[in-house]
Design an enzyme around this catalytic site. Structure first.
Site, PDB file in Angstrom:
ATOM      1  CE  LYS A 228      -4.184  -2.172   1.477  1.00  0.00           C
ATOM      2  NZ  LYS A 228      -5.289  -2.307   2.438  1.00  0.00           N
ATOM      3  NE  ARG A 267      -6.858  -9.365   0.676  1.00  0.00           N
ATOM      4  CZ  ARG A 267      -6.577  -8.528  -0.325  1.00  0.00           C
ATOM      5  NH1 ARG A 267      -5.738  -7.525  -0.108  1.00  0.00           N
ATOM      6  NH2 ARG A 267      -7.128  -8.680  -1.515  1.00  0.00           N
TER       7      ARG A 267
END
Length: 291
Positions: A228, A267
């Site tokens: 991210k 994840r």
């Protein structure tokens, strides 16, 4: 699905003994910010999932709709068409799967194909039928925090009232309450603070700093930080080459710290270093020196 049947899988079944569970990501879409188009076809997606399992993934998260900044939603029928055959084949191969979807119809199609978990980044808010499907399938569910007027693109910054940690606690309490009121077993619920979804880098770091608070709560916690923007910024801030894949070392660092602090699951796109990280955290915790 029968509302009276016993669940075929529980959160306990998806929990790796003695360590944090590793969830590998398979994006069956051309629009992912990180690997869009690479696993679009069923055979490619299945092969990639097998490789992630070989490298240490415990469960594969199959998604057919991107929520990257600037993304637009795909047609409901296309999403289900992409997800179902991948889940069906992986289930036949004995691989645990979750479905990354905000649509009740896609979640139900995946459940019928043998999926083991419903992972809804809207926390059940994007589709009025989602909580009903969660309850009727009796599957484990992950409810994520995301403040949005339209559940489409993760870009933008929401108003968290000046305290993002408190806001995430409050909203997750609302989401879990909604699910339980709809008939979802509390023992089948996992929560996700929603790193990167309408949050600044400072918000994301504040949430990671507060991870022990979330872990001490009533529900297992999933951490989804992989590749991210706030992690891409680690190298960007030093003037180094940076992009989603370049954030894999920072992702592994977040995995190690999350595992050490008791996260239920991480994840990730790049499984091998994160599996190493959770194994290190487990060995460290248990003092497994081999003597």
């Amino acid at each position: 699905m029968s509302a009276t049947s016993q669940p075929r899988v529980t959160v306990a079944d998806l929990t790796a003994p003695g360590r944090t569970t590793v969830m590998g990501i398979v994006n069956v879409t051309e629009d992912s910010f990180s690997d869009g188009g690479k696993w679009l076809h069923v055979d490619q997606a299945v092969a990639h999932a097998h490789e992630l399992v070989r490298l240490g993934a415990d469960i594969i998260d199959v998604g057919a709709e991107s929520t990257r900044p600037g993304a637009t939603r795909v047609a409901a029928e296309l999403e289900a068409q992409r997800v179902r055959p991948v889940v069906e084949q992986l289930h036949a191969d004995g691989i645990r799967t979750s479905v990354d979807t905000m649509r009740a119809a896609t979640a139900l199609a995946a459940a019928e194909a043998g999926v083991d978990m419903i992972n809804d980044v809207s926390g059940g808010l994007a589709d009025p039928d989602m909580y009903t499907v969660m309850a009727e399938t009796k599957l484990p569910v992950c409810l994520m925090h995301w403040r949005a007027d339209r559940f489409e693109s993760a870009s933008g910054v929401a108003d968290h009232g000046g305290d993002v940690v408190r806001d995430v606690h409050n909203v997750l309490a609302q989401l879990t309450g909604n699910a339980i009121a709809s008939g979802v077993d509390p023992g089948q619920i996992v929560v996700d603070p929603g790193l990167g979804f309408a949050k600044t880098a400072e918000d994301n770091w504040a949430l990671l700093n507060a991870l022990p608070e979330f872990v001490a709560g009533d529900f297992p916690v999933l951490v989804g930080a992989s590749r991210k923007r706030f992690l891409i910024g680690i190298r960007a801030n030093r003037g180094l080459e940076h992009g989603p894949v370049d954030a894999d070392p920072a992702t592994a660092a977040v995995t190690a710290l999350s595992a050490h602090l008791g996260a239920w699951c991480v994840r990730v796109h790049e499984v091998a270093p994160s599996r190493d990280a959770v194994d290190v955290a487990a060995a460290w915790k248990h003092g497994n020196t081999g003597r």
